[in-house]
Design a protein around this motif. Structure first.
Motif, PDB file in Angstrom:
ATOM      1  N   GLY A 153       0.804  -1.216   0.000  1.00 27.23           N
ATOM      2  CA  GLY A 153       0.000   0.000   0.000  1.00 27.23           C
ATOM      3  C   GLY A 153       0.836   1.264   0.000  1.00 27.23           C
ATOM      4  N   ALA A 154       2.009   1.215   0.616  1.00 35.25           N
ATOM      5  CA  ALA A 154       2.868   2.403   0.669  1.00 35.25           C
ATOM      6  C   ALA A 154       3.264   2.844  -0.738  1.00 35.25           C
ATOM      7  CB  ALA A 154       4.105   2.137   1.514  1.00 35.25           C
ATOM      8  N   GLU A 155       3.601   1.902  -1.594  1.00 40.85           N
ATOM      9  CA  GLU A 155       3.988   2.237  -2.956  1.00 40.85           C
ATOM     10  C   GLU A 155       2.827   2.880  -3.707  1.00 40.85           C
ATOM     11  OE1 GLU A 155       4.836  -0.462  -1.316  1.00 40.85           O
ATOM     12  OE2 GLU A 155       7.008  -0.372  -1.376  1.00 40.85           O
ATOM     13  N   LEU A 156       1.615   2.370  -3.499  1.00 34.64           N
ATOM     14  CA  LEU A 156       0.431   2.970  -4.093  1.00 34.64           C
ATOM     15  C   LEU A 156       0.214   4.380  -3.554  1.00 34.64           C
ATOM     16  CD1 LEU A 156      -2.245   3.030  -5.652  1.00 34.64           C
ATOM     17  CD2 LEU A 156      -3.281   1.791  -3.735  1.00 34.64           C
ATOM     18  N   ALA A 157       0.388   4.571  -2.251  1.00 30.30           N
ATOM     19  CA  ALA A 157       0.195   5.895  -1.646  1.00 30.30           C
ATOM     20  C   ALA A 157       1.190   6.905  -2.192  1.00 30.30           C
ATOM     21  CB  ALA A 157       0.321   5.800  -0.128  1.00 30.30           C
ATOM     22  N   TYR A 158       2.457   6.514  -2.373  1.00 32.35           N
ATOM     23  CA  TYR A 158       3.468   7.421  -2.937  1.00 32.35           C
ATOM     24  C   TYR A 158       3.093   7.801  -4.369  1.00 32.35           C
ATOM     25  CZ  TYR A 158       6.361   6.021   1.016  1.00 32.35           C
ATOM     26  OH  TYR A 158       6.829   5.764   2.276  1.00 32.35           O
ATOM     27  N   TRP A 159       2.672   6.814  -5.155  1.00 32.96           N
ATOM     28  CA  TRP A 159       2.282   7.077  -6.537  1.00 32.96           C
ATOM     29  C   TRP A 159       1.080   8.023  -6.591  1.00 32.96           C
ATOM     30  CZ3 TRP A 159      -2.298   6.049  -9.104  1.00 32.96           C
ATOM     31  CH2 TRP A 159      -2.269   6.210 -10.492  1.00 32.96           C
ATOM     32  N   LEU A 160       0.060   7.752  -5.769  1.00 28.19           N
ATOM     33  CA  LEU A 160      -1.135   8.586  -5.758  1.00 28.19           C
ATOM     34  C   LEU A 160      -0.819  10.012  -5.313  1.00 28.19           C
ATOM     35  CD1 LEU A 160      -4.156   8.844  -6.148  1.00 28.19           C
ATOM     36  CD2 LEU A 160      -4.458   7.974  -3.814  1.00 28.19           C
ATOM     37  N   SER A 161       0.014  10.151  -4.304  1.00 25.49           N
ATOM     38  CA  SER A 161       0.415  11.470  -3.821  1.00 25.49           C
ATOM     39  C   SER A 161       1.113  12.263  -4.925  1.00 25.49           C
ATOM     40  CB  SER A 161       1.329  11.321  -2.611  1.00 25.49           C
ATOM     41  OG  SER A 161       1.748  12.566  -2.144  1.00 25.49           O
ATOM     42  N   LYS A 162       1.995  11.598  -5.661  1.00 24.65           N
ATOM     43  CA  LYS A 162       2.707  12.254  -6.756  1.00 24.65           C
ATOM     44  C   LYS A 162       1.750  12.684  -7.852  1.00 24.65           C
ATOM     45  CE  LYS A 162       6.211  11.399 -10.255  1.00 24.65           C
ATOM     46  NZ  LYS A 162       7.078  10.418 -10.888  1.00 24.65           N
ATOM     47  N   LYS A 163       0.824  11.801  -8.240  1.00 24.42           N
ATOM     48  CA  LYS A 163      -0.136  12.127  -9.298  1.00 24.42           C
ATOM     49  C   LYS A 163      -1.055  13.265  -8.883  1.00 24.42           C
ATOM     50  CE  LYS A 163       1.272   9.288 -12.371  1.00 24.42           C
ATOM     51  NZ  LYS A 163       1.891   9.793 -13.586  1.00 24.42           N
ATOM     52  N   LEU A 164      -1.480  13.301  -7.632  1.00 24.55           N
ATOM     53  CA  LEU A 164      -2.314  14.400  -7.151  1.00 24.55           C
ATOM     54  C   LEU A 164      -1.540  15.712  -7.164  1.00 24.55           C
ATOM     55  CD1 LEU A 164      -4.164  12.623  -4.219  1.00 24.55           C
ATOM     56  CD2 LEU A 164      -5.186  13.427  -6.363  1.00 24.55           C
TER      57      LEU A 164
ATOM     58  N   ILE B 274      -2.953  19.243  -6.317  1.00 28.54           N
ATOM     59  CA  ILE B 274      -3.654  18.784  -5.112  1.00 28.54           C
ATOM     60  C   ILE B 274      -2.570  18.260  -4.185  1.00 28.54           C
ATOM     61  CG2 ILE B 274      -5.347  17.185  -4.166  1.00 28.54           C
ATOM     62  CD1 ILE B 274      -6.624  17.147  -7.001  1.00 28.54           C
ATOM     63  N   ILE B 275      -2.260  19.040  -3.175  1.00 27.87           N
ATOM     64  CA  ILE B 275      -1.139  18.709  -2.295  1.00 27.87           C
ATOM     65  C   ILE B 275      -1.632  17.884  -1.110  1.00 27.87           C
ATOM     66  CG2 ILE B 275       0.761  19.673  -0.949  1.00 27.87           C
ATOM     67  CD1 ILE B 275       0.799  20.200  -4.050  1.00 27.87           C
ATOM     68  N   THR B 276      -0.943  16.810  -0.839  1.00 23.85           N
ATOM     69  CA  THR B 276      -1.275  15.924   0.274  1.00 23.85           C
ATOM     70  C   THR B 276      -0.130  15.937   1.280  1.00 23.85           C
ATOM     71  OG1 THR B 276      -0.244  13.971  -0.701  1.00 23.85           O
ATOM     72  CG2 THR B 276      -2.523  14.412  -1.327  1.00 23.85           C
ATOM     73  N   SER B 277      -0.353  15.340   2.416  1.00 29.53           N
ATOM     74  CA  SER B 277       0.753  15.135   3.345  1.00 29.53           C
ATOM     75  C   SER B 277       1.607  13.984   2.819  1.00 29.53           C
ATOM     76  CB  SER B 277       0.234  14.817   4.751  1.00 29.53           C
ATOM     77  OG  SER B 277      -0.502  13.615   4.725  1.00 29.53           O
ATOM     78  N   TYR B 278       2.789  13.838   3.374  1.00 30.26           N
ATOM     79  CA  TYR B 278       3.665  12.742   2.984  1.00 30.26           C
ATOM     80  C   TYR B 278       3.018  11.429   3.418  1.00 30.26           C
ATOM     81  CZ  TYR B 278       8.064  10.292   2.176  1.00 30.26           C
ATOM     82  OH  TYR B 278       9.014   9.452   1.701  1.00 30.26           O
ATOM     83  N   PRO B 279       2.890  10.443   2.535  1.00 28.75           N
ATOM     84  CA  PRO B 279       2.254   9.180   2.919  1.00 28.75           C
ATOM     85  C   PRO B 279       2.984   8.494   4.078  1.00 28.75           C
ATOM     86  CG  PRO B 279       2.483   9.321   0.547  1.00 28.75           C
ATOM     87  CD  PRO B 279       3.277  10.460   1.131  1.00 28.75           C
ATOM     88  N   GLU B 280       2.212   7.933   4.982  1.00 27.03           N
ATOM     89  CA  GLU B 280       2.751   7.188   6.121  1.00 27.03           C
ATOM     90  C   GLU B 280       2.214   5.765   6.087  1.00 27.03           C
ATOM     91  OE1 GLU B 280       2.263   9.050   9.920  1.00 27.03           O
ATOM     92  OE2 GLU B 280       2.434  11.040   9.052  1.00 27.03           O
ATOM     93  N   SER B 281       3.048   4.807   6.427  1.00 23.40           N
ATOM     94  CA  SER B 281       2.610   3.412   6.488  1.00 23.40           C
ATOM     95  C   SER B 281       1.974   3.160   7.848  1.00 23.40           C
ATOM     96  CB  SER B 281       3.803   2.473   6.303  1.00 23.40           C
ATOM     97  OG  SER B 281       4.350   2.656   5.022  1.00 23.40           O
ATOM     98  N   GLU B 282       0.926   2.364   7.851  1.00 20.89           N
ATOM     99  CA  GLU B 282       0.220   2.027   9.078  1.00 20.89           C
ATOM    100  C   GLU B 282      -0.243   0.584   8.989  1.00 20.89           C
ATOM    101  OE1 GLU B 282      -1.093   1.835  12.579  1.00 20.89           O
ATOM    102  OE2 GLU B 282      -0.462   3.857  12.007  1.00 20.89           O
ATOM    103  N   ASP B 283      -0.089  -0.147  10.065  1.00 11.55           N
ATOM    104  CA  ASP B 283      -0.559  -1.531  10.120  1.00 11.55           C
ATOM    105  C   ASP B 283      -1.777  -1.561  11.029  1.00 11.55           C
ATOM    106  OD1 ASP B 283      -0.935  -4.224  10.142  1.00 11.55           O
ATOM    107  OD2 ASP B 283       0.895  -4.702  11.225  1.00 11.55           O
TER     108      ASP B 283
END
Length: 57
Positions: free
Chosen positions: A28-39, A44-53
């Motif tokens: 999921g982290a890789e998806l979050a980084y990709w989505l953040s970059k595309k936004l 559309i600025i997001t916070s830096y993605p964080e991994s969570e279990d």
């Protein structure tokens, strides 16, 4: 209400070795980084993605 999205893709391979992953074969982290970059490309600025279990399925 619980919302869940599940999909499979070969586009989001892990950056780190498998033994460094929070959950094996769950990237999921890789998806979050990709989505953040595309936004960000759309201003559309997001916070830096964080991994969570949140626990297992």
């Amino acid at each position: 209400m619980k919302n869940t999205v599940t999909f499979k893709s070969d586009l989001f391979k892990p950056f780190l070795p498998e033994d460094s992953q929070v959950n094996p074969e769950v990237y999921g982290a890789e998806l979050a980084y990709w989505l953040s970059k595309k936004l960000a490309e759309k201003n559309i600025i997001t916070s830096y993605p964080e991994s969570e279990d949140w626990g297992g399925f």
